[in-house]
Design a protein around this motif. Structure first.
Motif, PDB file in Angstrom:
ATOM      1  N   ASP A  45      11.615   0.266   0.294  1.00 35.98           N
ATOM      2  CA  ASP A  45      10.888   1.396   0.869  1.00 35.98           C
ATOM      3  C   ASP A  45      11.131   2.631   0.000  1.00 35.98           C
ATOM      4  N   ASP A  46      10.063   3.081  -0.653  1.00 34.65           N
ATOM      5  CA  ASP A  46      10.161   4.214  -1.574  1.00 34.65           C
ATOM      6  C   ASP A  46      10.131   5.526  -0.781  1.00 34.65           C
ATOM      7  N   ALA A  47      11.040   5.651   0.203  1.00 37.53           N
ATOM      8  CA  ALA A  47      11.137   6.821   1.074  1.00 37.53           C
ATOM      9  C   ALA A  47       9.767   7.203   1.639  1.00 37.53           C
ATOM     10  N   PHE A  76      10.779   7.898  -5.362  1.00 41.25           N
ATOM     11  CA  PHE A  76      11.014   7.821  -6.806  1.00 41.25           C
ATOM     12  C   PHE A  76       9.783   7.331  -7.553  1.00 41.25           C
ATOM     13  N   GLY A  77       8.775   6.864  -6.828  1.00 39.15           N
ATOM     14  CA  GLY A  77       7.602   6.286  -7.483  1.00 39.15           C
ATOM     15  C   GLY A  77       7.761   4.795  -7.659  1.00 39.15           C
ATOM     16  N   LYS A  78       6.633   4.134  -7.846  1.00 44.12           N
ATOM     17  CA  LYS A  78       6.634   2.678  -7.877  1.00 44.12           C
ATOM     18  C   LYS A  78       7.604   2.070  -8.899  1.00 44.12           C
ATOM     19  N   PRO A  79       7.657   2.567 -10.160  1.00 45.35           N
ATOM     20  CA  PRO A  79       8.568   1.913 -11.105  1.00 45.35           C
ATOM     21  C   PRO A  79      10.019   1.909 -10.638  1.00 45.35           C
ATOM     22  N   ASP A  99       2.280  -3.883  -1.530  1.00 45.68           N
ATOM     23  CA  ASP A  99       2.563  -4.027  -0.106  1.00 45.68           C
ATOM     24  C   ASP A  99       1.313  -4.019   0.770  1.00 45.68           C
ATOM     25  N   ASP A 100       0.135  -3.848   0.148  1.00 40.51           N
ATOM     26  CA  ASP A 100      -1.061  -3.585   0.966  1.00 40.51           C
ATOM     27  C   ASP A 100      -2.024  -4.760   1.025  1.00 40.51           C
ATOM     28  N   LEU A 101      -1.554  -5.946   0.590  1.00 40.91           N
ATOM     29  CA  LEU A 101      -2.341  -7.181   0.622  1.00 40.91           C
ATOM     30  C   LEU A 101      -3.549  -7.154  -0.303  1.00 40.91           C
ATOM     31  N   ALA A 132     -13.780   5.880 -10.431  1.00 35.26           N
ATOM     32  CA  ALA A 132     -12.854   6.756 -11.166  1.00 35.26           C
ATOM     33  C   ALA A 132     -11.598   5.965 -11.543  1.00 35.26           C
ATOM     34  N   LYS A 133     -11.100   5.174 -10.570  1.00 35.08           N
ATOM     35  CA  LYS A 133      -9.929   4.337 -10.819  1.00 35.08           C
ATOM     36  C   LYS A 133     -10.228   3.316 -11.916  1.00 35.08           C
ATOM     37  N   ARG A 134     -11.484   2.779 -11.881  1.00 35.86           N
ATOM     38  CA  ARG A 134     -11.858   1.757 -12.860  1.00 35.86           C
ATOM     39  C   ARG A 134     -11.875   2.323 -14.271  1.00 35.86           C
ATOM     40  N   LYS A 200      -9.804  -5.647  -0.919  1.00 38.23           N
ATOM     41  CA  LYS A 200      -9.991  -4.237  -0.587  1.00 38.23           C
ATOM     42  C   LYS A 200      -8.799  -3.819   0.240  1.00 38.23           C
ATOM     43  N   ARG A 201      -8.469  -2.537   0.174  1.00 36.35           N
ATOM     44  CA  ARG A 201      -7.368  -2.051   0.990  1.00 36.35           C
ATOM     45  C   ARG A 201      -7.865  -1.929   2.425  1.00 36.35           C
ATOM     46  N   THR A 202      -7.429  -2.840   3.307  1.00 35.99           N
ATOM     47  CA  THR A 202      -7.874  -2.737   4.692  1.00 35.99           C
ATOM     48  C   THR A 202      -6.856  -1.974   5.528  1.00 35.99           C
ATOM     49  N   LYS A 205      -4.001   3.855   3.328  1.00 32.53           N
ATOM     50  CA  LYS A 205      -4.718   4.292   2.133  1.00 32.53           C
ATOM     51  C   LYS A 205      -3.772   4.385   0.944  1.00 32.53           C
ATOM     52  N   THR A 206      -4.351   4.518  -0.243  1.00 33.56           N
ATOM     53  CA  THR A 206      -3.546   4.449  -1.452  1.00 33.56           C
ATOM     54  C   THR A 206      -2.453   5.519  -1.462  1.00 33.56           C
ATOM     55  N   GLY A 207      -1.268   5.116  -1.952  1.00 30.74           N
ATOM     56  CA  GLY A 207      -0.154   6.053  -2.016  1.00 30.74           C
ATOM     57  C   GLY A 207      -0.231   6.904  -3.276  1.00 30.74           C
ATOM     58  N   GLY A 211      -2.275  13.682  -8.350  1.00 29.34           N
ATOM     59  CA  GLY A 211      -1.075  14.213  -9.005  1.00 29.34           C
ATOM     60  C   GLY A 211      -0.163  13.104  -9.501  1.00 29.34           C
ATOM     61  N   LYS A 212       0.053  12.090  -8.633  1.00 27.24           N
ATOM     62  CA  LYS A 212       0.943  10.983  -9.014  1.00 27.24           C
ATOM     63  C   LYS A 212       0.355  10.207 -10.181  1.00 27.24           C
ATOM     64  N   LEU A 213      -0.988  10.027 -10.152  1.00 26.37           N
ATOM     65  CA  LEU A 213      -1.636   9.274 -11.229  1.00 26.37           C
ATOM     66  C   LEU A 213      -1.490  10.007 -12.550  1.00 26.37           C
TER      67      LEU A 213
HETATM   68  N1  UDP Z   1       4.128   2.721  -4.279  1.00 26.53           N
HETATM   69  C1  UDP Z   1       5.461   3.131  -4.310  1.00 26.53           C
HETATM   70  N2  UDP Z   1       5.735   4.467  -4.371  1.00 26.53           N
HETATM   71  C2  UDP Z   1       4.737   5.416  -4.401  1.00 26.53           C
HETATM   72  C3  UDP Z   1       3.404   4.989  -4.375  1.00 26.53           C
HETATM   73  C4  UDP Z   1       3.126   3.625  -4.315  1.00 26.53           C
HETATM   74  O1  UDP Z   1       6.365   2.307  -4.276  1.00 26.53           O
HETATM   75  O2  UDP Z   1       5.080   6.598  -4.453  1.00 26.53           O
HETATM   76  C5  UDP Z   1       3.829   1.279  -4.219  1.00 26.53           C
HETATM   77  C6  UDP Z   1       3.038   0.874  -2.979  1.00 26.53           C
HETATM   78  O3  UDP Z   1       3.888   0.592  -1.909  1.00 26.53           O
HETATM   79  C7  UDP Z   1       2.298  -0.364  -3.441  1.00 26.53           C
HETATM   80  C8  UDP Z   1       2.111  -0.126  -4.921  1.00 26.53           C
HETATM   81  O4  UDP Z   1       3.002   0.913  -5.295  1.00 26.53           O
HETATM   82  O5  UDP Z   1       3.064  -1.538  -3.241  1.00 26.53           O
HETATM   83  C9  UDP Z   1       0.687   0.272  -5.267  1.00 26.53           C
HETATM   84  O6  UDP Z   1       0.358   1.399  -4.496  1.00 26.53           O
HETATM   85  P1  UDP Z   1      -1.083   1.637  -3.903  1.00 26.53           P
HETATM   86  O7  UDP Z   1      -1.577   0.426  -3.181  1.00 26.53           O
HETATM   87  O8  UDP Z   1      -1.005   2.888  -3.125  1.00 26.53           O
HETATM   88  O9  UDP Z   1      -1.892   1.875  -5.247  1.00 26.53           O
HETATM   89  P2  UDP Z   1      -3.274   1.245  -5.723  1.00 26.53           P
HETATM   90  O10 UDP Z   1      -3.386  -0.149  -5.172  1.00 26.53           O
HETATM   91  O11 UDP Z   1      -4.303   2.161  -5.175  1.00 26.53           O
HETATM   92  O12 UDP Z   1      -3.145   1.270  -7.210  1.00 26.53           O
END
Ligand code: UDP
Ligand code: MG
Length: 314
Positions: A45-47, A76-79, A99-101, A132-134, A200-202, A205-207, A211-213
Motif C-alpha cells: 500500500d503506497d500510503a 513514494f510512487g509506484k517504483p 491493483d486495478d484488474l 493522451a496516455k497513448r 478498462k479500469r472498472t 480511477k487512475t492514481g 503532475g505524477k506523470l
Molecule cells: N500506484 C502506486 N503509487 C502511486 C500511483 C499508482 O503504487 O502513487 C500503483 C497503482 O496501485 C497501480 C499501478 O501503480 O497498481 C498503476 O496505477 P494506475 O492504475 O493508477 O495507473 P494507469 O493504469 O492509469 O497507468
C-alpha cells in the motif's frame, strides 16, 4: 518444511478496495486450478489516502492464503512500492501487476509459458487508454529504446514476469530515482513479449495525476541519461554561434551604412532571448545537481510503516 514458493505476485496498491478482493480471488483460482503451483501475493500500500484500502488489505491477509501486506509511510510512487514488494519475495518467479484488474490474473499462465527467459513482458494488443496516455506511452516506448537500451523487438509494459535472479539483481542497484523498466533492462536483455489483454479500469480511477506523470517522465529522462544536458549544450552552442555571426554582420554593416535609429528592439530581443537560454541551461544543471546531492545522501526509495507477512503454510 512447507513447499518452496513457486510464484510471488507483487502488487503496488493505491486507493483500491473492491478490485483487491476480486484480484486475490482470481489469483487463487489461477494458481490453484490452472498453474497448480504454490504462490504468494505481496500487496504494498503506497500510503493510499483512501481510508478503506488498508483495512481491505488487512481483511485479505486473514484469509487462508499466502498473502503479505506492507504499508509505506508516505506516497513514494509506484517504483518505490514495487521495489518494496521485490524485497519481500520468496518465489522462484516474480510477477509484477497492477491493483486495478487492468492486468488479467488469467494471463499469468501465458506469461509463465516463456519463463525460461529473464524478463517476460505482457504486451497489450488493444490499449484501453485515453488518446493522451497513448501518445505519451508511444513516445515513452521510443525513448525506452533510445535511452534504456530496451531491445527493439519488444514493447515495454507494466505486467511482467521475472526470474528471481533478475529481482535480486535489481535490489542490489542503489538508485535515488528508480524507474523499474530501466533497472530491468540494465540487468538483462533477455526480454520477450507475450500478448495479453488490457482491461478498462472498472474500479476507481487512475492514481496518476498529470503532475505524477510529468514527475515520472522527468525521472526517466534526467536520471537515465545525459540527453537533456547534451541537448541544452547543443542548443546553447547553436544560438551562441548564430549570435556571433549576426554580431559580425551588424558590425561590418555599420562601416558601410549610417545607422540612424539605434536597434533597440533587436537588442532587447536578443538580450532577452540569450538570457532566457542561459537561465534555462542553469535550471537544467541545477536539476542535475539536486539529483546528484540526493543520490549521495543515499535516500531509500521507500520506507515501511506496517508489515504483516503471511504465516499461512500451503
Ligand atoms: N500506484 C502506486 N503509487 C502511486 C500511483 C499508482 O503504487 O502513487 C500503483 C497503482 O496501485 C497501480 C499501478 O501503480 O497498481 C498503476 O496505477 P494506475 O492504475 O493508477 O495507473 P494507469 O493504469 O492509469 O497507468
Ligand atoms: Mg491502471
Amino acid at each position: 518444511m512447507p513447499n518452496p514458493i513457486q510464484y510471488s505476485v507483487v502488487v503496488p496498491v493505491y486507493n483500491s478496495t473492491d478490485s483487491l478482493i476480486e484480484l486475490s480471488d482470481r489469483l487463487e483460482t489461477v494458481f490453484k486450478e490452472t498453474l497448480k503451483a504454490s504462490y504468494e501475493v505481496i500487496f504494498v500500500d503506497d500510503a493510499s489516502p483512501n481510508p478503506e484500502t488498508w483495512p481491505t488489505l488487512q481483511k485479505l491477509q486473514q484469509l487462508p492464503r499466502n498473502i503479505s501486506i506492507v504499508q509505506l509511510t508516505r506516497n513514494f510512487g509506484k517504483p518505490g512500492a514495487v521495489l518494496c514488494g521485490f524485497s519481500q519475495v520468496q518465489g522462484k518467479f516474480v510477477v509484477m501487476m497492477d491493483d486495478d484488474l487492468q492486468h488479467f490474473p488469467e494471463d499469468i499462465p501465458h506469461l509463465a509459458q516463456k519463463k525460461n527467459h529473464d524478463i517476460v513482458i505482457g504486451h497489450f494488443k488493444k490499449k484501453e487508454h485515453g488518446w493522451a496516455k497513448r501518445v505519451t506511452s508511444d513516445m515513452k516506448g521510443w525513448l525506452d529504446s533510445v535511452l534504456l537500451g530496451k531491445p527493439k523487438h519488444v514493447s515495454n509494459g507494466a505486467f511482467v514476469l521475472l526470474k528471481r535472479e533478475v529481482v535480486d539483481a535489481v535490489l542490489k542497484l542503489q538508485v535515488a530515482y528508480p524507474y523499474i523498466s530501466a533497472l530491468l533492462f540494465f540487468v538483462s536483455k533477455d526480454v520477450v513479449n507475450v500478448d495479453v489483454r488490457h482491461g478498462k479500469r472498472t474500479y476507481g480511477k487512475t492514481g496518476y495525476t498529470l503532475g505524477k506523470l510529468v514527475g515520472q517522465f522527468l525521472n526517466f529522462i534526467i536520471n537515465n541519461s545525459s540527453l537533456l544536458l547534451r541537448g541544452v549544450a547543443v542548443v546553447g552552442m547553436l544560438f551562441s554561434t548564430m549570435s556571433i555571426v549576426l554580431g559580425i554582420y551588424y558590425f561590418v554593416r555599420s562601416f558601410f551604412q549610417v545607422v540612424n535609429v539605434p536597434g533597440w528592439t533587436s537588442m532587447i530581443v536578443v538580450m532577452l532571448f540569450s538570457t532566457g537560454l542561459i537561465l534555462f541551461a542553469l535550471g537544467v544543471i541545477g536539476e542535475y545537481l539536486i539529483r546528484i546531492i540526493n543520490g549521495i545522501e543515499n535516500r531509500p526509495s521507500y520506507i515501511v510503516r506496517h508489515k504483516r507477512t503471511s504465516n499461512y503454510d500451503k
